[in-house]
Design an enzyme around this catalytic site. Structure first.
Site, mmCIF file in Angstrom:
data_model
loop_
_atom_site.group_PDB
_atom_site.id
_atom_site.type_symbol
_atom_site.label_atom_id
_atom_site.label_comp_id
_atom_site.label_asym_id
_atom_site.label_seq_id
_atom_site.Cartn_x
_atom_site.Cartn_y
_atom_site.Cartn_z
ATOM 1 N N PRO A 2 47.150 -8.333 -25.706
ATOM 2 C CG PRO A 2 49.165 -7.197 -25.832
ATOM 3 C CD PRO A 2 47.708 -7.000 -25.567
ATOM 4 C CD GLU A 3 45.065 -14.155 -25.584
ATOM 5 O OE1 GLU A 3 44.961 -15.163 -24.878
ATOM 6 O OE2 GLU A 3 44.182 -13.777 -26.365
ATOM 7 C CE LYS A 51 46.099 -11.437 -20.068
ATOM 8 N NZ LYS A 51 44.937 -10.691 -20.587
ATOM 9 N NE ARG A 239 31.005 -5.158 -26.096
ATOM 10 C CZ ARG A 239 30.401 -4.268 -26.874
ATOM 11 N NH1 ARG A 239 30.961 -3.103 -27.079
ATOM 12 N NH2 ARG A 239 29.258 -4.550 -27.450
#
Ligand SMILES: [Zn+2]
Length: 252
Positions: A2-3, A51, A239
């Site tokens: 989540p951002e 966050k 990644r």
């Protein structure tokens, strides 16, 4: 992962259920804090920093982070939960609602005076009222050889960007994420793209992807095939970064 926008939206949903309300129950299902009971106290406010989500309850702060799979649900008292109970990390009750944090990556109860220990390292918050782009750029530039795609994820530089928005912001700014920070022509423009994307995501409740997750599909700008690159500097991090090799020329 989540951002910043996910956490911001969670806080927005939680506020009406909790702010100004007295807790009638407080069940922390994390061994270290299992004996902490904040019931009887009133939730003063819910704030986000990057966050991280902070619920301030008197002189205590409930600090949580969604990490990979965390989510907050709000139920009427007695309602059936939509996730298994063993995933609950904290259950907060008022007379009108039951708020459950499931699969949270971090759940801890701090003294309010200790907040700085968990969020003091964070760079300027892209979604914060005190957003400071000059400070964010200065922090990014402190490590000029680092690839910008990694520097954007480092919450010490600026807080709020996760794996999706690093790809999207680099695409919007036509920057290859492998470019060294010191070689990015306009860092201000790059982070402004990230801020706008996050803000739009909050307003529209959804995110339209330009490159993220679109490997082998055509670039929405030039139709060149989008590529997926491996870019990470820690084993636990997500990644992959997605680029248009034409719109985002590789660093020389
Ligand atoms: Zn393109």
């Amino acid at each position: 992962m989540p951002e910043g926008d996910s956490v911001w939206r969670a806080a927005k949903r939680l506020r009406p259920a909790l702010e100004g309300k007295q807790l009638t129950g407080c069940d922390v299902r994390v061994p270290r804090f299992a004996t902490v009971d904040l019931s009887g106290r009133t939730v003063d406010e819910i704030v986000t920093r990057g966050k991280h989500l902070l619920m301030r309850v008197g002189d205590a702060t409930i600090h949580t982070h969604l990490k990979m799979e965390g989510e907050w649900h709000i139920y009427p008292p007695g309602a059936r939960w939509r996730r298994p109970a063993y995933r609950a990390r904290i259950v907060l009750s008022t007379k009108d609602a039951v708020v459950v944090g499931f699969s949270l990556g971090i759940t801890e109860i701090l003294a309010r005076s200790e907040e700085d220990r968990v969020i003091g390292h964070l760079g300027p918050d892209l979604l914060g009222a005190d957003w400071d782009p000059d400070e964010a750029v200065a922090r990014l530039r402190s490590d000029p050889l680092r690839p910008v795609g990694l520097a954007l994820l480092d919450q010490r530089n600026l807080a709020g960007i996760g794996n999706i928005f690093r790809s999207e912001a680099c695409f919007m700014a036509r920057v290859d994420p492998r470019t060294a920070v010191g070689d990015v022509a306009d860092l201000h423009a790059l982070i402004e793209h990230a801020r706008i994307l996050l803000t739009q995501s909050i307003r529209t409740q959804r995110h339209r992807s330009y490159v993220y997750g679109r490997a082998r599909l055509p670039c929405p700008r030039c139709r060149t095939t989008i590529r997926k690159l491996d870019q990470s500097d820690s084993p636990s991090a997500e990644r992959y970064v997605f680029i248009c090799p034409k719109c985002q020329p590789a660093p020389t």
